[in-house]
Motif scaffolding. Structure first.
Motif, short mmCIF file in Angstrom:
data_model
loop_
_atom_site.label_atom_id
_atom_site.label_comp_id
_atom_site.label_asym_id
_atom_site.label_seq_id
_atom_site.Cartn_x
_atom_site.Cartn_y
_atom_site.Cartn_z
N LEU B 49 14.38 -36.98 -13.14
CA LEU B 49 14.36 -35.54 -12.84
C LEU B 49 13.10 -35.16 -12.08
O LEU B 49 13.12 -34.26 -11.24
N ALA B 50 11.98 -35.83 -12.38
CA ALA B 50 10.72 -35.49 -11.72
C ALA B 50 10.50 -36.31 -10.45
O ALA B 50 9.47 -36.16 -9.79
N GLY B 51 11.44 -37.20 -10.14
CA GLY B 51 11.29 -38.04 -8.95
C GLY B 51 10.15 -39.04 -9.08
O GLY B 51 9.50 -39.38 -8.09
N ARG B 52 9.89 -39.51 -10.30
CA ARG B 52 8.78 -40.45 -10.53
C ARG B 52 9.32 -41.87 -10.67
O ARG B 52 10.44 -42.08 -11.10
N LYS B 53 8.47 -42.85 -10.35
CA LYS B 53 8.91 -44.24 -10.51
C LYS B 53 8.10 -44.94 -11.59
O LYS B 53 7.15 -44.37 -12.12
N VAL B 54 8.49 -46.17 -11.91
CA VAL B 54 7.74 -46.95 -12.89
C VAL B 54 6.57 -47.61 -12.17
O VAL B 54 6.76 -48.32 -11.19
N ARG B 55 5.36 -47.37 -12.67
CA ARG B 55 4.18 -47.86 -11.96
C ARG B 55 4.13 -49.39 -11.96
O ARG B 55 3.87 -50.01 -10.94
N ARG B 56 4.34 -50.01 -13.12
CA ARG B 56 4.22 -51.47 -13.20
C ARG B 56 5.45 -52.09 -13.87
O ARG B 56 5.38 -52.53 -15.01
N PRO B 57 6.55 -52.14 -13.12
CA PRO B 57 7.76 -52.77 -13.70
C PRO B 57 7.48 -54.21 -14.14
O PRO B 57 8.12 -54.71 -15.06
N ASP B 58 6.49 -54.85 -13.49
CA ASP B 58 6.19 -56.25 -13.82
C ASP B 58 5.54 -56.38 -15.20
O ASP B 58 5.46 -57.48 -15.75
N LEU B 59 5.04 -55.29 -15.74
CA LEU B 59 4.42 -55.34 -17.09
C LEU B 59 5.39 -54.78 -18.14
O LEU B 59 4.98 -54.47 -19.26
N PRO B 100 17.41 -52.12 -14.10
CA PRO B 100 17.39 -52.53 -12.68
C PRO B 100 17.10 -51.37 -11.73
O PRO B 100 16.45 -51.57 -10.70
N ALA B 101 17.56 -50.17 -12.10
CA ALA B 101 17.31 -49.02 -11.21
C ALA B 101 15.82 -48.77 -11.05
O ALA B 101 15.37 -48.27 -10.02
N PHE B 102 15.02 -49.11 -12.06
CA PHE B 102 13.58 -48.91 -11.99
C PHE B 102 12.83 -50.24 -11.78
O PHE B 102 11.61 -50.30 -11.93
N GLY B 103 13.57 -51.32 -11.48
CA GLY B 103 12.94 -52.59 -11.15
C GLY B 103 12.42 -53.38 -12.34
O GLY B 103 11.55 -54.25 -12.20
N ILE B 104 12.95 -53.10 -13.53
CA ILE B 104 12.45 -53.74 -14.75
C ILE B 104 13.33 -54.93 -15.13
O ILE B 104 14.55 -54.86 -15.06
N ARG B 105 12.68 -56.03 -15.56
CA ARG B 105 13.46 -57.18 -16.00
C ARG B 105 14.22 -56.83 -17.29
O ARG B 105 13.64 -56.27 -18.23
N TYR B 106 15.49 -57.17 -17.31
CA TYR B 106 16.37 -56.82 -18.43
C TYR B 106 16.96 -58.09 -19.01
O TYR B 106 17.46 -58.94 -18.27
N ILE B 107 16.87 -58.25 -20.31
CA ILE B 107 17.50 -59.39 -20.97
C ILE B 107 18.86 -58.96 -21.49
O ILE B 107 18.95 -58.04 -22.31
N ASP B 108 19.90 -59.59 -21.00
CA ASP B 108 21.26 -59.20 -21.36
C ASP B 108 21.58 -59.52 -22.82
O ASP B 108 21.06 -60.48 -23.39
#
Lengths: 200, 476
Positions: B49-59, B100-108
């Motif tokens: 809603l605020a148009g913000r992204k995840v700063r460190r998807p790698d963490l 995935p939409a925010f670039g975060i690794r997801y464990i199925d």
């Protein structure tokens, strides 16, 4: 977040100690992906008790909840704060709060007022018949009698509540400082900067 | 000039302060963020809603655990079995889409690496000593077992960490729990932490970070340390810590996300420097005599309501505090017990072995050791084992533990939070009792009206065999 100044009105004299977040909102209600509507599940087990204060018409729409020691212990579920908001609760008065609940309440503009047990006992008595007044600016809980109870609040939290500040927005404005930290950390503790990319 | 001696907490805190405001609030960098399906959807929605992204998807690492049914997840053709509860299904789908939409690794959910976030973090080497770790779950305290400063946060804080990789925090007070001596035979990490919570009280650690100190922790496995730190929150402390040492390093070396090569050497050097300096001051100190700790169970509806297994349900009048008397009375009524009743006379109908407290391989081995060649009692209607992760499950199967459990009349399930909090279909029926290796015995925690007795995996196995609360030392 809406700015908070004064909260005046009836208070629900709950008074119970060690009220955990499973009591405030049971897990069954955590399946929602919204923040709305959780008041329906709030204090489900307590409300099953005959004569409970939550369903007493005397306290319908009361903006204040009075509780005992260690209110909000247990899980980190912010749903507990959302459920209180949905009930119309804007302030909780208790001798102590769990750390995570107090933080969650604050982020949702719910004022947590910490007062000694003797003051709580007095407010429980007044609340049976009369309203309370809570003023954030003067940090005071008063009644229409002689009661004037001063409470402490962290200055930063007070400012955020009074001005309705967006904490994420505030921190995003510190982007340069965060970037500087990240650069420093990447040199000093490089393994911590690698996260999930290490195996890639 | 010699610098002031610092505690383990001080050292981790100092290494992570981005900046400190005039009012004493600090912006603290977060090294690792674990995300699960229950406390994250509203945070992702707010970012959107605020148009913000995840700063460190790698963490950041996302894994579903709370809502997942623990029955089979794939059919014979490897196709996903749909989740019956539409709300649970929607919440799980939200995480699967948000990550995935925010670039975060997801464990199925069907991956071997899936499990309870607090089992997955250390197991993958994502949780490291000296790191700051958060998750929207109060049992994040568990990761203190590898020497990380780890604590639970609410959804607004999840959003804050996603957007900024920091939190605004006040420095905590520090509390040391010094355990003198060693535990007796048949007494485990779970018994010790239940005993500690009984001493400290459910609010005793509020505002503090606990450091557990003493030889017993030095000789304890990482699994045991994770169990101890996990329940720090039940003593009111947002985080618990045990100094990292060679046991920790041996546990972490070679894990998928652990540092490698030069990074590993540099990391170990730094990790060795983290232990509390001699002479460092704690705000509060509690001393426990390990030899006094017996296999411990709970009788009431707060984790502080503990008693040695040989003890009895207390008389509410025995508590000095009148409000505690009233609470005890209420608890005893809810639990369907009688003051003075021997705990060993309390029969149980359900057994739950699992949760982020006790679902690691060592826990399953301890329970299986008791169950080997035995069968659950006839009055035990439902007994389940829920491994903490797919990898724990595979390891247990390699060791033949699954066979021991199923031969004993247990169901062998898929990983998840399960009956610890009764969010998924695994619930204890109203009015029935459960011997549970989980962490909370709150009213309605395992299902509306359910009665929970917390204990160790070996004690839960003993309860299964005897059909009542039993001293495991008398079985072996």
């Amino acid at each position: 977040m809406e700015p908070v100044s004064a909260i005046n009105g009836r208070a629900i004299p709950f008074g119970r100690k060690n009220v955990d977040t499973d009591v405030i909102i049971p897990a069954e209600w955590l399946k929602t992906i919204s923040r709305e509507g959780l008041g329906q599940g709030a204090f489900e087990a307590v409300r099953a008790e005959p004569g409970n204060v939550f369903d007493d018409p005397e306290f319908a729409g009361a903006p204040i909840l009075i509780a005992g020691d260690n209110f909000g212990c247990g899980s980190s579920r912010e749903h507990a704060a959302w459920a209180l908001l949905d009930l119309g609760i804007k302030a909780v008065v208790a001798p102590s709060f769990s750390d995570i609940f107090a933080s969650n309440a604050f982020k949702n503009g719910i004022l947590t007022v910490t007062l000694p047990q003797e003051n709580i006992d007095r407010l429980m008595e007044v609340a049976q018949t009369d309203p309370l007044q809570i003023d954030l600016d003067s940090q005071m809980v008063t009644t229409q009698f002689q009661d004037r109870f001063h409470f402490e609040i962290d200055p930063f939290r007070k400012q955020c509540l009074a001005e309705g500040l967006d904490e994420v927005g505030l921190t995003l404005a510190r982007d340069n400082a965060i970037s500087a930290y990240e650069t420093r950390a990447a040199t000093q503790m490089p393994w911590l900067s690698k996260g999930t990319e290490i195996a890639a | 000039m010699a610098s002031k001696p610092r505690t383990l907490y001080d050292k981790i805190w100092d290494a992570h302060v981005v900046e400190t405001r005039d009012d004493g609030t600090s912006l603290v960098f977060i090294d690792r963020h674990l995300v699960h399906e229950v406390t994250s959807p509203q945070a992702f929605e707010a970012l959107r809603l605020a148009g913000r992204k995840v700063r460190r998807p790698d963490l950041t690492l996302a894994v579903p655990d709370h809502n997942l049914p623990t029955t089979a997840r794939l059919d014979a053709n490897g196709k996903r079995i749909p989740i019956a509860d539409p709300q649970s299904a929607a919440q799980l789908a939200a995480l699967e889409a948000n990550a995935p939409a925010f670039g975060i690794r997801y464990i199925d959910a069907s991956a071997a690496e899936q499990g309870i976030v607090h089992v997955v973090g250390p197991e993958q080497g994502f949780s490291l000593p000296g790191a700051t770790i958060v998750c929207g779950d109060s049992h994040t305290a568990a990761h203190g077992g590898v020497g990380a400063l780890a604590f639970g946060i609410g959804t607004s804080e999840v959003e804050h960490v996603l957007a900024t990789q920091t939190l605004l925090l006040k420095r905590s007070k520090t509390m040391e729990v010094v355990v003198e001596g060693l535990l007796g035979p048949g007494v485990t990490a779970k018994d010790l932490i239940l005993h500690i919570i009984g001493v400290v009280g459910t609010a005793g650690g509020t505002g503090h970070v606990i450091e557990y100190r003493g030889r017993v922790f030095e000789e304890m496995s990482v699994e045991g340390r994770l169990t101890v730190c996990n329940m720090s929150i039940e003593a009111g402390a947002r985080a618990g810590l045990i100094a990292p040492d060679d046991t920790t390093f041996a546990y972490l070396k070679g894990r998928p996300l652990s540092p490698t090569g030069n990074d590993w050497d540099a990391a170990v050097n730094w990790w060795r420097s983290l232990a509390t300096d001699p002479g460092a001051q704690f705000d509060k100190s509690v001393t426990i005599d390990a030899s006094a700790v017996q296999p411990t169970v709970t009788w009431g509806t707060s984790p502080e309501d503990v008693v040695p297994v040989g003890g009895v349900v207390p008389d509410p009048a025995s508590f000095a505090d009148p409000s505690k008397q009233a609470a005890a009375q209420k608890s005893i009524e809810y639990m369907g017990l009688t003051p003075g009743q021997a705990m060993c006379d309390v029969s149980v109908q359900n057994i739950f072995i699992g949760s982020c407290t006790n679902s690691r391989i060592e826990d399953l081995r301890a329970a299986a050791d008791v169950l080997r060649g035995r069968h659950k009692a006839d009055n035990v209607k439902w007994a389940i084992v829920v491994p903490g992760s797919g990898l724990v499950k595979m390891q247990a199967e390699e060791e033949g533990l699954d066979k021991i459990f199923t031969d004993a009349g247990f169901e062998w399930r898929e990983p998840g939070c399960s009956a610890c909090l009764g969010m998924n279909p695994d619930k204890v029926p109203p009015g029935e009792r459960c011997a549970s290796t989980s962490n909370r015995n709150f009213v309605g925690r395992q299902g509306p009206g359910a009665r929970t007795h917390l204990m160790s995996p070996a004690m839960a196995a003993a309860a299964a065999v005897t059909g009542r609360i039993a001293d495991v030392r008398e079985l072996t």
